[in-house]
Design a protein around this motif. Structure first.
Motif, mmCIF file in Angstrom:
data_model
loop_
_atom_site.group_PDB
_atom_site.id
_atom_site.type_symbol
_atom_site.label_atom_id
_atom_site.label_comp_id
_atom_site.label_asym_id
_atom_site.label_seq_id
_atom_site.Cartn_x
_atom_site.Cartn_y
_atom_site.Cartn_z
ATOM 1 N N MET A 192 0.823 -1.206 0.000
ATOM 2 C CA MET A 192 0.000 0.000 0.000
ATOM 3 C C MET A 192 0.863 1.265 0.000
ATOM 4 S SD MET A 192 -2.863 -1.264 2.753
ATOM 5 C CE MET A 192 -3.700 0.321 2.820
ATOM 6 N N VAL A 193 1.964 1.225 0.744
ATOM 7 C CA VAL A 193 2.893 2.361 0.769
ATOM 8 C C VAL A 193 3.498 2.558 -0.614
ATOM 9 C CG1 VAL A 193 5.092 3.215 1.676
ATOM 10 C CG2 VAL A 193 3.434 2.163 3.225
ATOM 11 N N ALA B 31 2.260 1.675 -3.515
ATOM 12 C CA ALA B 31 1.259 2.191 -4.455
ATOM 13 C C ALA B 31 1.018 3.681 -4.237
ATOM 14 C CB ALA B 31 -0.043 1.409 -4.289
ATOM 15 N N ARG B 32 0.932 4.080 -2.995
ATOM 16 C CA ARG B 32 0.661 5.486 -2.688
ATOM 17 C C ARG B 32 1.828 6.383 -3.113
ATOM 18 N NH1 ARG B 32 -3.188 7.502 0.940
ATOM 19 N NH2 ARG B 32 -2.893 9.695 1.512
ATOM 20 N N ALA B 33 3.071 5.884 -2.940
ATOM 21 C CA ALA B 33 4.249 6.689 -3.278
ATOM 22 C C ALA B 33 4.621 6.568 -4.751
ATOM 23 C CB ALA B 33 5.435 6.263 -2.408
ATOM 24 N N ARG C 46 9.226 10.995 -0.472
ATOM 25 C CA ARG C 46 7.889 10.596 -0.932
ATOM 26 C C ARG C 46 7.423 9.330 -0.225
ATOM 27 N NH1 ARG C 46 9.124 10.609 -5.886
ATOM 28 N NH2 ARG C 46 8.835 8.457 -6.587
ATOM 29 N N ARG D 18 6.632 10.077 3.426
ATOM 30 C CA ARG D 18 5.360 10.781 3.538
ATOM 31 C C ARG D 18 4.197 9.799 3.401
ATOM 32 N NH1 ARG D 18 6.577 14.678 0.452
ATOM 33 N NH2 ARG D 18 5.691 13.852 -1.506
ATOM 34 N N ALA D 19 4.322 8.853 2.475
ATOM 35 C CA ALA D 19 3.280 7.830 2.302
ATOM 36 C C ALA D 19 3.171 6.950 3.547
ATOM 37 C CB ALA D 19 3.585 6.970 1.071
ATOM 38 N N ASP E 34 1.331 8.981 6.137
ATOM 39 C CA ASP E 34 -0.085 9.128 5.803
ATOM 40 C C ASP E 34 -0.869 7.863 6.132
ATOM 41 O OD1 ASP E 34 0.425 11.681 4.919
ATOM 42 O OD2 ASP E 34 0.431 11.151 2.775
ATOM 43 N N LEU E 35 -0.232 6.706 5.888
ATOM 44 C CA LEU E 35 -0.914 5.425 6.079
ATOM 45 C C LEU E 35 -0.720 4.848 7.480
ATOM 46 C CD1 LEU E 35 -0.040 3.822 2.632
ATOM 47 C CD2 LEU E 35 -2.305 4.573 3.395
ATOM 48 N N TYR F 236 2.041 3.542 8.578
ATOM 49 C CA TYR F 236 2.817 2.305 8.438
ATOM 50 C C TYR F 236 3.967 2.286 9.430
ATOM 51 C CZ TYR F 236 6.101 -1.085 6.512
ATOM 52 O OH TYR F 236 6.963 -2.125 6.358
#
Length: 317
Positions: free
Chosen positions: A3-4, A6-8, A32, A35-36, A39-40, A42
């Motif tokens: 997920m990290v 994909a987001r980044a 980047r 930051r992901a 946000d998540l 993680y």
């Protein structure tokens, strides 16, 4: 992690490199990914990482007591230095048996351990679990152990020479415990400086590092004109004993301590002392241990000696 990634907008391998602090990630990409991760929400899974790498990212700290100023300051400094390297810290106390402390650390699967001060003297005779990497603080140099210590002897020699330079005929010594490496080294430095000046050392007065011991030594040092104390706590007690006896510091007696504890500048009078760099001691010990854990050590280090510094205040004339 997927997920990290994909987001980044990066690969899972890139996320892995960021998590493991690899230098093979350019700063913009790292920012980047971080930051992901934020946000998540993680967080790397420590247990899973340990299974993958064979390392727990945890180091142990072995002490016999936290009642002394040096040990408590080293605990704080070591925790900070370990965190900077991405390692957690596990504290164990050892009574008469460091071997038991080593076994407890082995059961917790730490990657290595740092042994402090009084506990270091117990290491040579202790049985160690196979594979437990060690760094000892305040111990003699050794062919099979990495050792870190302050320049106790050099600092003591500087303190003694400073007092002789103030035209005192001799310098008395309020020493630490006879079984302490640091105390023995400080006594050695004091003796060396007196010998260099052609002066026979006066009888040593011995204490146990506490302010109470320093106060109790007041009678034995009542006629001294200059005293080098093996630590600041005993110097504090001695200052009170001298004041109780009607002797003025520094007019009648010059006093120097060792450590430069945070309160030393607020003693009455402010204490001239030898500063130990506890942050540097902890950092060097952690760096040596982590280098061994991560396979970057370049052979066993017999001893790393951290310099000390004379801090002049108002307790010497």
């Amino acid at each position: 992690m997927a997920m990290v990634a994909a987001r980044a907008g990066v690969s899972g391998q890139t996320v892995s490199r960021v998590v493991n602090d690899s230098p093979r990630v350019d700063p913009a990409t790292r920012e980047r990914v971080e930051r992901a991760m934020a946000d998540l929400g993680y967080r790397p899974h420590r247990a899973a990482r340990a299974l993958r790498t064979g390392r727990s990212q945890t180091i142990g700290l072995v002490v016999t007591t936290l009642a002394t100023v040096g040990n408590s300051r080293m605990l704080q400094a070591t925790a900070e230095a370990a965190a900077e390297r991405g390692y957690a810290l596990t504290l164990v106390t050892a009574g008469d048996s460091v071997a038991d402390a080593f076994e407890r650390l082995a059961e917790q699967e730490v990657d290595g351990a740092i042994v402090l001060n009084e506990a270091s003297a117990l290491v040579p005779a202790a049985e160690r679990p196979a594979g437990l990497r060690l760094v000892v603080v305040d111990a003699p140099g050794s062919a099979d152990l990495a050792v870190v210590h302050s320049d106790h002897a050099g600092g003591a020699a500087v303190a003694t020479a400073h007092l002789l330079g103030l035209e005192h005929e001799t310098v008395h010594h309020l020493a630490g415990p006879a079984d302490s490496f640091a105390a023995a080294e400080r006594e050695r430095g004091w003796r060396s400086a007196l010998a260099d000046a052609g002066i026979e050392p006066p009888a040593v007065v011995r204490g146990d590092w506490s302010a109470e011991a320093g106060h109790a030594a007041g009678d034995a040092l009542s006629a001294a004109s200059a005293v080098f104390c093996a630590n600041d706590q005993m110097a504090l007690g001695l200052l009170r004993a001298l004041a109780d006896a009607g002797r003025s510091v520094p007019k009648d007696v010059s006093v120097i301590g060792f450590d430069d504890v945070p309160d030393a500048a607020n003693y009455r009078p402010p204490l001239t002392t030898i500063r130990q760099d506890f942050a540097a001691l902890a950092r060097r010990a952690v760096d040596l241990l982590v280098a061994d854990i991560e396979g970057a050590a370049e052979g066993a280090a017999s001893a790393v000696v951290v310099p000390t510094l004379l801090v002049e205040r108002s307790s010497t004339r």
